[in-house]
Scaffold this motif. Structure first.
Motif, PDB file in Angstrom:
ATOM      1  N   PRO A  96       0.832  -1.216   0.000  1.00  0.00           N
ATOM      2  CA  PRO A  96       0.000   0.000   0.000  1.00  0.00           C
ATOM      3  C   PRO A  96       0.862   1.260   0.000  1.00  0.00           C
ATOM      4  CG  PRO A  96       0.053  -0.972   2.180  1.00  0.00           C
ATOM      5  CD  PRO A  96       0.787  -1.914   1.292  1.00  0.00           C
ATOM      6  N   GLU A 118      -4.438   4.765   0.637  1.00  0.00           N
ATOM      7  CA  GLU A 118      -5.720   4.288   0.131  1.00  0.00           C
ATOM      8  C   GLU A 118      -6.138   5.091  -1.089  1.00  0.00           C
ATOM      9  OE1 GLU A 118      -7.456   1.807   0.863  1.00  0.00           O
ATOM     10  OE2 GLU A 118      -6.228   1.095   2.514  1.00  0.00           O
ATOM     11  N   ARG A 137      -1.982   1.060  -4.574  1.00  0.00           N
ATOM     12  CA  ARG A 137      -0.987   0.046  -4.221  1.00  0.00           C
ATOM     13  C   ARG A 137       0.043  -0.028  -5.331  1.00  0.00           C
ATOM     14  NH1 ARG A 137      -2.727  -4.961  -0.846  1.00  0.00           N
ATOM     15  NH2 ARG A 137      -4.207  -4.049   0.607  1.00  0.00           N
TER      16      ARG A 137
END
Length: 584
Positions: free
Chosen positions: A511, A514, A517
């Motif tokens: 990651p 958010e 990735r």
């Protein structure tokens, strides 16, 4: 890959267990939502498709992994979406058997996706024909989603034609390589001839006609012998020219005169019997031999000849590999057959393979999938393009194989997690039943005691009952806590076991925030400190974790680990360098 039948049986058992442990639902599946979401963890799947068959989760993971690994041109995006839609249905309908991970099935899909990601709009009419075949293939797949054998046959036929195109391209690129090597050979032959003639003849006295013929005709013939590796002819003329220079040397000593009388017949006979060099005119060569014979006869009779002193031949300077860039001396790390994507504001993306570094100019040559040379750069300019990301290496992995490895690994981990949770629930339920039975027995005993005891005894019994209830409550809480700790430790040990199986080269989705990735690979394992170092495709370190930290991230679902299938061997390298090593 793992043994196909064992892997298939294992996945079939995993899906059977998951269907048994989850609640079924007949609600319709939103396929676009499964593929469109930024990530698809188990929780996302349960939210998007509650109660759906776990085979949909497996198929979605395979398709999403394929899409993430595929480095196709933007113009192919609509066709790629249609292809992945077909793949989604094929994997779902055959999730319980071994079709979707059979070696033949995996190979045709890997080859197909390899061809698709090497296409770009600048291929001209050949590229248009490629797109037409792609559209025809998509029509066949959509019409035969229920017939996997027909789909595999259609993909195989597409791959055969595309493979033939790459074979023709490799042969064409091989001719480019041969041309570069030929130019180098010509330069080296010219340099060796000039050096040898200077060594043999410079400063020697020769009749003018003989000297001019050697300079204008025998010199090119010597270059021809070297280029075509005619070593006998080269050795013959090397000896003849040195003997001629000794024969026409003025002011000979008595010993030299005696040597001339002894060797002159053999010299003239050898020249007369020798075959005319391929680059020489027969009449001019015969005249040259006549001039040599007449000159030697005159010397044997004691006559003096008019001669010229052969000057040194001014050697032509070879084209220098001019370093026009400060980084031209750095290593480029490319190997023949490596695929790269070049970005240009005017031409868009250019997808090509590295062929060779020119032995003449030192520049790097790149060819497209048709074998045409499309780019020639100095090493320094190429390295700067890499730094600016105007050039990017294509990851050399098998797209579909890697997606299958990742999907099966995720499904097994999900199965293990659910299995541990179900086992925990069964243990807790059994403990609850045992506690209830103990409470019932104790209640009956207490009731009997109450009936027999007096008021004080009843009070004492009540106090004892309350104490026992508290003890049972504490026992229950302790049992639940121990069970949860055991589950957590089991998950931790499972994660550590998966980490211990890692090898350098394994891939990981890490990651960056958010929901973004980044795919990286494990570049180094440091056993002494139990550290794992991950690098991106540019060999830059992205993350560094200790073993326990990586296990915690894996348990939390923030990191995904999987093995990548090896890339294709370069057909280009096999054909190009295979031809060079083949006997003449």
């Amino acid at each position: 890959m793992e043994d196909t039948h064992a892997c298939s049986a294992a996945i079939g058992g995993v899906l059977k267990d998951l269907r048994r442990w989850t609640q079924k639902s007949n609600a319709a599946i939103d396929e676009k939502a499964l593929l469109a979401s930024s990530r698809l963890a188990v929780e996302d799947f349960q939210r998007l498709a509650p109660g759906a068959d776990p085979a949909w989760l497996l198929a979605a993971w395979v398709v999403r992994g394929t899409r993430d690994n595929l480095q196709g041109d933007a113009m192919l995006a609509p066709r790629v979406e249609n292809l992945l839609h077909c793949l989604l249905h094929l994997v779902f309908h055959h999730a319980d058997d071994d079709l979707w991970q059979q070696p033949q099935w995996v190979d045709v899909w890997d080859t197909l996706l390899f061809h698709w990601q090497s296409w770009y709009p600048g291929l001209g009419s050949a590229g248009d024909k490629f797109l037409a075949r792609c559209d025809e293939l998509l029509q066949q797949l959509e019409a035969n989603l229920g017939n996997a054998a027909a789909c595999q046959t259609a993909i195989g036929q597409f791959n055969q034609q595309a493979d033939r195109e790459l074979d023709r391209a490799a042969r064409l690129a091989g001719r480019i390589n041969e041309l570069e090597q030929g130019q180098l050979k010509v330069q080296q032959a010219a340099h060796q001839v000039e050096t040898s003639l200077n060594q043999w003849m410079a400063g020697c006295s020769l009749p003018d006609a003989i000297y001019q013929y050697i300079h204008q005709s025998i010199g090119p013939a010597l270059r021809y012998f070297l280029i075509n590796e005619q070593h006998k002819q080269w050795d013959f003329w090397a000896e003849m020219l040195q003997q001629l220079c000794r024969a026409f040397e003025p002011n000979k000593t008595l010993e030299a005169q005696t040597m001339l009388h002894r060797t002159a017949p053999q010299l003239t006979a050898s020249l007369s019997a020798a075959e005319t060099p391929a680059t020489c005119d027969p009449e001019a060569y015969n005249q040259f031999v006549s001039d040599v014979v007449l000159g030697i006869d005159a010397l044997l009779l004691g006559n003096t000849l008019d001669t010229v002193i052969a000057p040194p031949i001014a050697q032509k300077r070879e084209p220098l590999k001019v370093r026009g860039h400060r980084r031209d001396g750095e290593p480029h790390q490319l190997e023949c057959g490596d695929w790269l994507i070049f970005h240009s504001p005017l031409e868009g993306q250019l997808r090509c393979q590295y062929l060779l570094q020119s032995p003449v100019s030192g520049e790097l040559m790149f060819v497209n999938r048709q074998g045409h040379k499309v780019m020639q750069l100095s090493v320094g300019k190429f390295l700067e393009a890499l730094d600016r990301r105007d050039a990017q290496p294509m990851v050399n992995i098998r797209v579909y194989s890697t997606a299958v490895n990742k999907a099966t690994s995720r499904l097994r981990y999900y199965h293990g997690d659910i299995k541990a949770e179900c086992e925990l629930q069964e243990v807790l339920a059994q403990q609850k039943r045992e506690r209830e039975e103990q409470v019932r027995i104790e209640s009956e005993r207490i009731l009997a005691a109450r009936r027999q005891a007096d008021a004080l005894a009843r009070q004492q019994a009540l106090a004892a009952e309350q104490a026992r209830h508290e003890a049972l409550k504490r026992s229950r809480e302790a049992a639940e806590r121990q069970a949860r700790e055991a589950l957590q430790e089991q998950r931790r040990q499972s994660a550590l076991a998966q980490i211990d199986k890692l090898q350098v080269g394994a891939f990981a989705d890490i990651p960056l925030g958010e929901p973004e990735r980044e795919r990286c690979h494990l570049g180094m394992i440091m056993p002494s400190t139990q550290k794992y170092l991950f690098y991106d495709k540019f060999q830059r370190k992205v993350a560094e974790w200790r073993r326990d930290e990586l296990a915690q991230l894996l348990m939390e679902g923030r990191v995904e680990l999987y093995d990548a299938a090896p890339g294709f061997e370069s057909r280009l390298e096999q054909i190009v360098f295979g031809q060079r090593r083949s006997p003449v």
